[in-house]
Design an enzyme around this catalytic site. Structure first.
Site, PDB file in Angstrom:
ATOM      1  N   LYS A  34       0.740  -1.112  -0.022  1.00 27.39           N
ATOM      2  CA  LYS A  34       0.020  -0.031  -0.070  1.00 27.39           C
ATOM      3  C   LYS A  34       0.836   1.353  -0.008  1.00 27.39           C
ATOM      4  CE  LYS A  34      -0.836   0.672   5.084  1.00 27.39           C
ATOM      5  NZ  LYS A  34       0.094   2.045   5.151  1.00 27.39           N
ATOM      6  N   THR A  35       1.829   1.327   0.687  1.00 29.96           N
ATOM      7  CA  THR A  35       2.762   2.550   0.687  1.00 29.96           C
ATOM      8  C   THR A  35       3.329   2.660  -0.651  1.00 29.96           C
ATOM      9  OG1 THR A  35       3.432   1.963   2.931  1.00 29.96           O
ATOM     10  CG2 THR A  35       4.863   3.401   1.819  1.00 29.96           C
ATOM     11  N   ASP A 226      -3.559   8.018   3.934  1.00 29.16           N
ATOM     12  CA  ASP A 226      -3.190   6.560   4.409  1.00 29.16           C
ATOM     13  C   ASP A 226      -3.899   6.060   5.618  1.00 29.16           C
ATOM     14  OD1 ASP A 226      -1.429   4.390   4.380  1.00 29.16           O
ATOM     15  OD2 ASP A 226       0.385   5.363   5.446  1.00 29.16           O
ATOM     16  N   GLN A 257      -7.336  -4.376   9.707  1.00 24.43           N
ATOM     17  CA  GLN A 257      -6.461  -3.729  10.548  1.00 24.43           C
ATOM     18  C   GLN A 257      -6.832  -2.560  11.089  1.00 24.43           C
ATOM     19  OE1 GLN A 257      -2.239  -4.217   8.937  1.00 24.43           O
ATOM     20  NE2 GLN A 257      -2.981  -4.561   7.063  1.00 24.43           N
ATOM     21  N   ARG A 616       2.328  -9.691  11.027  1.00 32.10           N
ATOM     22  CA  ARG A 616       3.646  -9.177  11.115  1.00 32.10           C
ATOM     23  C   ARG A 616       4.687 -10.060  10.678  1.00 32.10           C
ATOM     24  NH1 ARG A 616       2.214  -4.921   9.807  1.00 32.10           N
ATOM     25  NH2 ARG A 616       0.360  -6.142   9.575  1.00 32.10           N
TER      26      ARG A 616
END
Length: 762
Positions: A34-35, A226, A257, A616
């Site tokens: 996504k970043t 974001d 999330q 993670r």
């Protein structure tokens, strides 16, 4: 012509980047890039000819904003990247508020209060009102006031809201409205805003002044957000207003999330995006680049149990990876030793670094046992969520001097440094100044400035010392626009006597404090160099530096180069990734938390938190839980977390020899310990790892009265199965039984918790 850098994107990522007009939602699964999409989208807009000044990109951490700017610069090789309005919600809005401060009757250089400052003000309000500090504790007050501001409720509206007042009365805190009003007034008198005020006042500015709203609507033709699932009501309204004219809003996030409801985050913001913007394009990033297939599938099998979600199917082309290990311990100490042994084993076997590992837990209190075990194994670690550098006393003292020079109305800064280093201005004088300021509704600085013309009751010596302090601050104020931020900081640190006081303390702690002051000054030098580079040679002011510091995030300070294992809560781990991850304390009432089990919405947030924890992990995931755990000094028997049962059984690795335990059902033929090196761990005391037994406790009718139990009796336990009582000791609430269970061994049980069933012979 398509720029070459877009060739690095997959098909869906490319679509999300190139569709720049109109509302867009990028639903991004964990580890799906996504970043990268946000970064490439901004770079693509600039490549298309959009003026960087017309792009607003909002993140939740300064670190994320900085990394995105650097990547954009690398992609397009254009210094214009620095002109993008990119930063955290609070930093961008603070920048706007400074430019428009007069509209809201604030000075340009208003102070920004951090949590400690806010608590200090609230504590003084409670004390001045003679309220019970145990009833009106600052933590609860700050939470209530923060929640009100996030929902755009000012003190008058707070007092007038019958539901809010009813809640406060039920909590036996009926006078919070009074404290809120006085806190509001004192912040205003100090020309200060807290973090929530930055959002509240931006909403007020855009609502009250249509011309200001239109100005920023025209400025920000493209809005990117974001972590949209983490936005609260105030942030949602700001985004909706700013994007209303051009409708070029792109939000990136993952409803799976959304884990910050306790901070005011509203998952409905992302769930309802398509309703807010009919015709919005939705792009689902479902390919995970981070984790192995087993980890991805485990996360999918868990989150599938949530009803409120935007459905997507995350997948990966990565290898299957190791099975997910499940460790069962007899108690929290045993669990910590199992985890530490597992870390040590993996390090030695696969030649790994400490920094390859993270241990996650639901509550901070769980870290104690884990830290003890890691120290025994000589494994270096770092606990996230410890004291921030900028919250250390000597650092806050120096920053308070800076704040007072920039904004003399800042009462919190004044009280912090007026007698540090010691100037003979004691608490009696400080309390009198506080009372005088409250009576006149003035900043304390004005009292000191006019001390010759008002009746204060101070003797001549006190008046002289106060006037000397005022002259010291005025001396530096006169240099604010003449001397650059670094040189002025050096002058203040030396001239205030702070450096001298710390230098004279030659204890190890004193030397550390002295070095921390040096670190602050070095930080200003670095900030100044970066600011000049990003603002076409413009020199930063002390106010610019203070704004940066006040909005700094703890997670932005982490030293990624240090080879230490990471210990942190799951909330702190969001946005991070590690090759090896341990999720500990997977028990009912711990994870999920007993504080979040009263509704489906709360359970679903806990499940999303577990999903975040799982995702993670990159290469290896280990889960653990304990049979017993102390809580407030009492030994409690634990039930395995419901989330463990939601993981597809084919993904878990449990030794075969324990697969027949009573009540434990798995469809997979389980491996023996010898078949998998990943589960070949032993306790410190050489006990073997046991598989969990997911069973249901007996009904109250089946449970024997503790007084009826005796040595030699055959009993049954819901988890350990059948056994024989070897002996009983103690009395009353502390009565304990040692029971020899088949295939499990001897267990000592506190009878008031054990819930044993007497087995009647055939």
């Amino acid at each position: 012509m398509q720029p070459s850098f877009l060739s690095n994107l997959n098909g869906v990522q490319l679509q999300a980047v190139e569709n720049t007009d109109g509302p867009v939602m990028v639903l991004a699964g964990a580890g799906s890039g996504k970043t990268r999409v946000l970064t490439f989208r901004v770079a693509y807009l600039i490549h298309k000819g959009v003026d960087p000044h017309n792009i607003l990109a909002l993140t939740f951490t300064n670190k994320a904003a900085k990394e995105m700017k650097e990547r954009i610069y690398q992609l397009i090789g254009d210094s214009k990247a620095h002109s993008v309005w990119m930063g955290t919600f609070h930093s961008v809005f603070a920048r706007i508020l400074k430019m428009e401060s007069e509209k809201l009757n604030y000075p340009h250089d208003f102070s920004i209060y951090d949590t400690d400052d806010s608590k200090s003000v609230l504590k003084s309000v409670v004390r001045d009102f003679n309220f019970d500090e145990k009833v009106y504790n600052t933590g609860h007050l700050l939470n209530r006031i923060s929640s009100a501001k996030m929902n755009l409720i000012d003190p008058e509206a707070y007092k007038a809201d019958p539901e809010i007042q009813s809640q406060d009365r039920l909590a036996k805190k009926p006078l919070i409205w009074q404290i809120y009003q006085e806190y509001w007034n004192r912040c205003k008198r100090s020309a200060a805003m807290d973090f929530d005020d930055l959002l509240f006042n931006i909403n007020l500015l855009l609502h009250k002044y249509p011309e200001i709203l239109e100005k920023y609507q025209n400025r920000f033709k493209y809005v990117l957000v974001d972590e949209y699932q983490d936005t609260n009501f105030a942030q949602y309204l700001i985004m909706k207003k700013l994007a209303a004219q051009h409708q070029n809003i792109c939000v990136v996030g993952d409803d799976a999330q959304s884990i910050y409801a306790f901070r005011g985050a509203n998952i409905q913001n992302i769930l309802n995006f398509s309703k807010d913007y009919p015709g919005a394009q939705v792009f689902k990033l479902e390919q995970n680049y981070r984790s192995t297939k087993r980890i991805v599938e485990a996360a999918n099998s868990v989150i599938l149990n949530n009803q409120s979600q935007l459905h997507k199917t995350v997948w990966t082309e990565n290898d299957g990876g190791e099975p997910i290990s499940l460790l069962k311990a007899s108690n929290e100490t045993d669990e910590a030793l199992l985890v530490a042994n597992s870390v040590f084993h993996s390090k030695m076997t696969y030649h790994l670094k400490n920094s390859d590992f993270a241990i996650l837990y639901r509550t901070n209190a769980q870290s104690r046992a884990l830290e003890d075990a890691l120290r025994k194994m000589n494994i270096a670690y770092r606990v996230y969520g410890g004291m921030s550098f900028y919250k250390r006393k000597e650092v806050k003292d120096l920053l308070a001097y800076f704040r007072l020079v920039v904004n003399s109305a800042d009462n919190e800064a004044f009280f912090r440094v007026v007698n540090y280093p010691v100037r003979g201005i004691g608490n009696t004088t400080i309390n009198k100044l506080s009372v005088l300021a409250s009576e006149r509704e003035w900043p304390v600085w004005k009292i000191v400035s006019e001390i010759d013309s008002i009746q204060t009751g101070f003797n001549s010596g006190t008046i002289k010392r106060l006037k000397d302090f005022k002259e010291l601050i005025l001396h530096y104020q006169q240099q604010l626009n003449i001397v650059d931020a670094y040189d002025l900081a050096q002058k203040i640190a030396a001239g205030s006597g702070l450096i001298k006081a710390l230098f004279e303390d030659r204890s190890p702690e004193g030397i550390t404090r002295y070095e921390n002051i040096e670190s602050v000054l070095n930080g200003i030098r670095t900030f100044q160099d970066e600011f000049i580079a990003e603002n076409e040679g413009k020199m930063p002011t002390m106010s610019d530096f203070l704004q940066m510091v006040s909005l700094f995030s703890n997670m932005d300070e982490s030293d990624d180069d240090d080879d230490r294992l990471s210990l942190m809560t799951v909330h702190s781990a969001k946005g991070l990734e590690f090759p090896y991850v341990f999720i500990t304390g997977l028990e009912e009432n711990l994870f999920p938390s007993s504080m979040s089990m009263s509704s489906r919405a709360e359970i679903e947030e806990e499940r999303r938190l577990f999903y975040v924890a799982i995702t993670r992990a990159m290469s290896k995931l280990t889960l653990s839980y304990a049979d017993t755990r102390y809580r407030w000094g009492d030994l409690n028997f634990c039930t395995p977390s419901r989330f463990l049962e939601e993981i597809d059984s084919s993904l878990l690795d449990i030794p075969r020899k324990f697969s027949q335990n009573k009540g434990f059902q798995r469809s997979l033929p389980l491996k023996s310990k010898s078949e998998s090196p990943s589960t070949n761990y032993n306790h410190y005391n050489k006990k073997e790892v046991q598989a969990p037994v997911f069973s249901h406790p007996f009904s109250d009718e089946d449970v024997a009265n503790a007084a009826d139990l005796a040595t030699g009796q055959k009993v049954e336990h819901a988890r350990f199965g059948e056994g024989v009582i070897c002996f009983i000791e103690g009395s009353g609430q502390n009565r304990k039984a040692t029971v020899d269970f088949k295939g499990v061994g001897r267990k000592q049980l506190v009878l008031k918790f054990a819930r044993l069933k007497i087995v009647i012979p055939d």
